[in-house]
Scaffold this active site. Structure first.
Site, PDB file in Angstrom:
ATOM      1  CB  SER A  89      -0.917   0.040   1.216  1.00  0.00           C
ATOM      2  OG  SER A  89      -1.618   1.278   1.220  1.00  0.00           O
ATOM      3  CE  LYS A 117      -3.469  -2.287  -0.266  1.00  0.00           C
ATOM      4  NZ  LYS A 117      -3.273  -2.187  -1.683  1.00  0.00           N
ATOM      5  CD  GLU A 148      -7.317   3.513   0.522  1.00  0.00           C
ATOM      6  OE1 GLU A 148      -6.313   2.841   0.824  1.00  0.00           O
ATOM      7  OE2 GLU A 148      -7.645   3.731  -0.648  1.00  0.00           O
ATOM      8  CG  HIS A 154      -4.707  -0.694   4.010  1.00  0.00           C
ATOM      9  ND1 HIS A 154      -4.979  -0.118   2.790  1.00  0.00           N
ATOM     10  CD2 HIS A 154      -3.915   0.190   4.676  1.00  0.00           C
ATOM     11  CE1 HIS A 154      -4.364   1.063   2.725  1.00  0.00           C
ATOM     12  NE2 HIS A 154      -3.715   1.263   3.851  1.00  0.00           N
ATOM     13  CG  ASN A 155      -7.141  -1.342  -0.292  1.00  0.00           C
ATOM     14  OD1 ASN A 155      -6.128  -1.164   0.391  1.00  0.00           O
ATOM     15  ND2 ASN A 155      -7.090  -1.430  -1.609  1.00  0.00           N
TER      16      ASN A 155
HETATM   17  P1  NDP Z   1      -0.821  -0.507 -14.293  1.00  0.00           P
HETATM   18  O1  NDP Z   1      -2.075  -0.470 -15.066  1.00  0.00           O
HETATM   19  O2  NDP Z   1       0.006   0.719 -14.198  1.00  0.00           O
HETATM   20  O3  NDP Z   1       0.125  -1.644 -14.900  1.00  0.00           O
HETATM   21  C1  NDP Z   1      -0.379  -2.929 -15.147  1.00  0.00           C
HETATM   22  C2  NDP Z   1       0.770  -3.881 -15.441  1.00  0.00           C
HETATM   23  O4  NDP Z   1       0.221  -5.186 -15.586  1.00  0.00           O
HETATM   24  C3  NDP Z   1       1.527  -3.563 -16.707  1.00  0.00           C
HETATM   25  O5  NDP Z   1       2.882  -3.855 -16.501  1.00  0.00           O
HETATM   26  C4  NDP Z   1       0.898  -4.542 -17.701  1.00  0.00           C
HETATM   27  O6  NDP Z   1       1.741  -4.903 -18.756  1.00  0.00           O
HETATM   28  C5  NDP Z   1       0.678  -5.731 -16.805  1.00  0.00           C
HETATM   29  N1  NDP Z   1      -0.302  -6.655 -17.337  1.00  0.00           N
HETATM   30  C6  NDP Z   1      -1.623  -6.485 -17.491  1.00  0.00           C
HETATM   31  N2  NDP Z   1      -2.201  -7.574 -17.999  1.00  0.00           N
HETATM   32  C7  NDP Z   1      -1.199  -8.468 -18.193  1.00  0.00           C
HETATM   33  C8  NDP Z   1      -1.157  -9.793 -18.683  1.00  0.00           C
HETATM   34  N3  NDP Z   1      -2.275 -10.418 -19.082  1.00  0.00           N
HETATM   35  N4  NDP Z   1       0.046 -10.415 -18.708  1.00  0.00           N
HETATM   36  C9  NDP Z   1       1.164  -9.776 -18.321  1.00  0.00           C
HETATM   37  N5  NDP Z   1       1.180  -8.528 -17.828  1.00  0.00           N
HETATM   38  C10 NDP Z   1       0.009  -7.891 -17.769  1.00  0.00           C
HETATM   39  O7  NDP Z   1      -1.203  -1.092 -12.859  1.00  0.00           O
HETATM   40  P2  NDP Z   1      -0.631  -0.736 -11.408  1.00  0.00           P
HETATM   41  O8  NDP Z   1       0.851  -0.710 -11.433  1.00  0.00           O
HETATM   42  O9  NDP Z   1      -1.352   0.424 -10.859  1.00  0.00           O
HETATM   43  O10 NDP Z   1      -1.141  -2.009 -10.571  1.00  0.00           O
HETATM   44  C11 NDP Z   1      -0.468  -3.254 -10.533  1.00  0.00           C
HETATM   45  C12 NDP Z   1      -1.000  -4.026  -9.338  1.00  0.00           C
HETATM   46  O11 NDP Z   1      -0.741  -3.302  -8.141  1.00  0.00           O
HETATM   47  C13 NDP Z   1      -2.507  -4.258  -9.367  1.00  0.00           C
HETATM   48  O12 NDP Z   1      -2.794  -5.490  -8.773  1.00  0.00           O
HETATM   49  C14 NDP Z   1      -3.021  -3.133  -8.494  1.00  0.00           C
HETATM   50  O13 NDP Z   1      -4.283  -3.414  -7.962  1.00  0.00           O
HETATM   51  C15 NDP Z   1      -1.947  -3.098  -7.430  1.00  0.00           C
HETATM   52  N6  NDP Z   1      -1.836  -1.867  -6.661  1.00  0.00           N
HETATM   53  C16 NDP Z   1      -1.964  -0.633  -7.258  1.00  0.00           C
HETATM   54  C17 NDP Z   1      -1.855   0.523  -6.489  1.00  0.00           C
HETATM   55  C18 NDP Z   1      -1.953   1.870  -7.131  1.00  0.00           C
HETATM   56  O14 NDP Z   1      -2.012   2.853  -6.373  1.00  0.00           O
HETATM   57  N7  NDP Z   1      -1.941   1.994  -8.448  1.00  0.00           N
HETATM   58  C19 NDP Z   1      -1.617   0.465  -5.036  1.00  0.00           C
HETATM   59  C20 NDP Z   1      -1.427  -0.879  -4.526  1.00  0.00           C
HETATM   60  C21 NDP Z   1      -1.562  -1.979  -5.319  1.00  0.00           C
HETATM   61  P3  NDP Z   1       1.637  -4.176 -20.210  1.00  0.00           P
HETATM   62  O15 NDP Z   1       2.564  -3.006 -20.146  1.00  0.00           O
HETATM   63  O16 NDP Z   1       2.112  -5.214 -21.142  1.00  0.00           O
HETATM   64  O17 NDP Z   1       0.205  -3.803 -20.421  1.00  0.00           O
END
Ligand code: NDP
Length: 471
Positions: A129, A183, A190, A186-187
């Site tokens: 988080s 987690k 939140e 936590h959400n």
């Molecule tokens: P983004 O949308 O920024 O990035 C998503 C990522 O997942 C990219 O690297 C994408 O690759 C990859 N991806 C999606 N589908 C596939 C697939 N089928 N196979 C391989 N790779 C895939 O997401 P976030 O970074 O925001 O979130 C990532 C995780 O972290 C999620 O589970 C989210 O819930 C969690 N999270 C997010 C927070 C936030 O504040 N944003 C906070 C805490 C947790 P590509 O570039 O190829 O599309």
């Protein structure tokens, strides 16, 4: 030189986490499904470029890491995680560790533990988080898995985590789904925290006719006292900000239609499954859903006429009450969140350490606050399953705070201002501390129409009422 650790998924969270890991001196190999993103990441790494090993395939990634390999998966939750695990299995070797750091549903995490059982590979389900900023400079990290597997990645996880007065906000919380469950809750908390702040803002705006610029210093002032927290701090900043296009306060040009990604809903579903009341969290999730029905709400306002009722009371006195009401509501919401965790802990045999959970939430995560330090200290002396409302320090705090919550909820109701989370929190508190409630009647009705039986106050065993043929 081989990398110490690997990471799959260079989206918002993954790229920032990778830079954080590199910055702490750990060489990291990275892979992303879309190669262009890996390229962009490498270009953005700046001085940390030498600590990063970009890889064009999963095979290359595995080859770039020194065994036994820890590999973090930070992709979209759900199927993509299963796809990455499936792709990793053939290229990994015994003792390698797969760490899912996304927002997984803990039930998926439990299933993945089972699926990897006997494969020789180790799995960790890890809640992270703190959003983008937290991932880059120090998130709160909630780990589920075996204590042995945690010991193998503890150094890097504590190094990249947030610190509260020097103490790392990363901890092993229990086996299998424990980290992702915590987690999720936590959400959920939140959601309740944010909704109650929005309700108080609604009273200040619509009940006391204050402008965003007048409300901002109120929150800024509260942020110096018992409500000190990241969410109150950003509330003050948000209310200060103007829209560059129109010059109006930003909040005034934002559509009142809230989005959600599902973790709040999961908290509520799990609370219901466990039979633990989490009404403030439920109210917060429902409030976002209701907010999304903008057209229907506009039509209803027309049908019933716009609300013209007034909020009673002297402003200074109301401001003091609002602060304490928000605090009391927050206590009830946290009590519910921790109670849900206590319920899950019992159900799944996790033995969740409540004081540790409160401690690792004190910095790095979105609900970070002074209040969590108070909770950590109070829980430190209590049994793990005690409701926060019954921890002695909180009996005293809530005893002083609930009258304000009561006055604010009553006045909001009289003024036609919706305060669903605050009023649910109050109803929970009132129900919780009422030694004899009114479900004697519910039991009588259930027995009347369904012969379900009831217990008597003066005699053990199951009894039936004198209702004749219905009984
Ligand atoms: P983004 O949308 O920024 O990035 C998503 C990522 O997942 C990219 O690297 C994408 O690759 C990859 N991806 C999606 N589908 C596939 C697939 N089928 N196979 C391989 N790779 C895939 O997401 P976030 O970074 O925001 O979130 C990532 C995780 O972290 C999620 O589970 C989210 O819930 C969690 N999270 C997010 C927070 C936030 O504040 N944003 C906070 C805490 C947790 P590509 O570039 O190829 O599309």
């Amino acid at each position: 030189e081989k990398a110490e650790i690997g990471l799959i998924g260079l989206g918002t969270m993954g790229s920032n986490l990778a830079l954080n890991i590199a910055e702490k001196g750990h060489r990291i190999a990275v892979f992303n499904r879309t190669p262009a993103r890996t390229q962009a990441f490498v270009e953005s790494a700046g001085a940390l470029r030498d600590m990063v090993v970009p890889c064009g395939s999963i095979e290359e990634l595995a080859a770039a890491i020194r065994p036994p390999r820890p590999i973090i998966i930070m992709v979209l939750a759900g199927d993509p995680v299963d796809q990455q695990i499936a792709a990793l299995r053939p290229v990994l070797a015994a003792n390698d560790i797969i760490i899912d750091a996304g927002n997984a549903n803990f039930r998926d995490t439990m299933r993945r533990f089972e699926e990897l059982d006997g494969s020789g590979l180790t799995f960790i389900g890890m809640g992270v988080s703190g959003g983008e900023e937290g991932a880059r400079h120090g998130p709160s990290i909630m780990v589920g898995g075996t204590p042995e597997s945690y010991a193998r990645v503890e150094d890097v996880l504590t190094a990249i985590s947030a610190k509260y007065k020097g103490e790392p906000c990363a901890a092993w919380l229990g086996p299998n789904g424990a980290g992702h469950f915590v987690k999720t809750i936590h959400n959920g908390i939140e959601y309740a925290d944010m909704q109650m702040i929005a309700e108080i803002y609604g009273i200040l705006r619509d009940g006391l006719s204050m402008t965003p610029k007048q409300i901002a210093p109120v929150f800024a002032g509260w942020n110096k006292g018992r409500l000190e927290s990241y969410l109150i701090e950003i509330t003050a900043s948000v209310l200060e900000a103007d829209d560059p296009k129109t010059g109006k306060p930003v909040v005034d040009i934002i559509l009142d239609r809230a989005g959600q990604k599902g973790t709040g809903k999961w908290s509520v579903i799990e609370a219901q499954q466990l039979g633990i009341p989490a009404t403030a969290i439920e109210a917060a999730v429902a409030a976002r859903v209701l907010s999304s029905m903008k057209d229907e709400r506009l039509a209803a306002e027309k049908a019933y006429g716009a609300n013209t009722l007034k909020f009673a009371g002297n402003k200074d006195e109301v401001l003091g009450d609002l602060e304490l009401a928000l605090f009391a509501g927050k206590i009830a919401a946290y009590a519910q969140g921790f109670a849900v965790m206590a319920g899950a802990s019992k159900e799944f045999g996790w033995n969740l350490p409540m004081p540790t959970i409160a401690k690792i939430w004190r910095a790095g995560c979105i609900i970070r606050s002074q209040f969590l330090d108070t909770i950590a200290e109070a829980f430190g002396k209590a049994d793990r399953s005690t409701n926060l409302l019954m921890v002695p320090a909180f009996v005293e705090i809530m005893g002083k705070a609930h009258p304000s919550l009561r006055r604010i909820v009553a006045r909001a109701a009289e003024a036609g201002l919706p305060v669903p989370a605050l009023s649910s929190a109050l109803a929970y508190f009132d129900g919780y501390r009422q030694g004899r409630g009114s479900t004697d009647l519910t039991q009588a009705q259930r027995d009347f129409f369904g012969a379900h039986g009831f217990e008597r106050i003066d005699e053990p065993g199951a009894h039936h009422g004198p209702w004749g043929s219905g009984s």
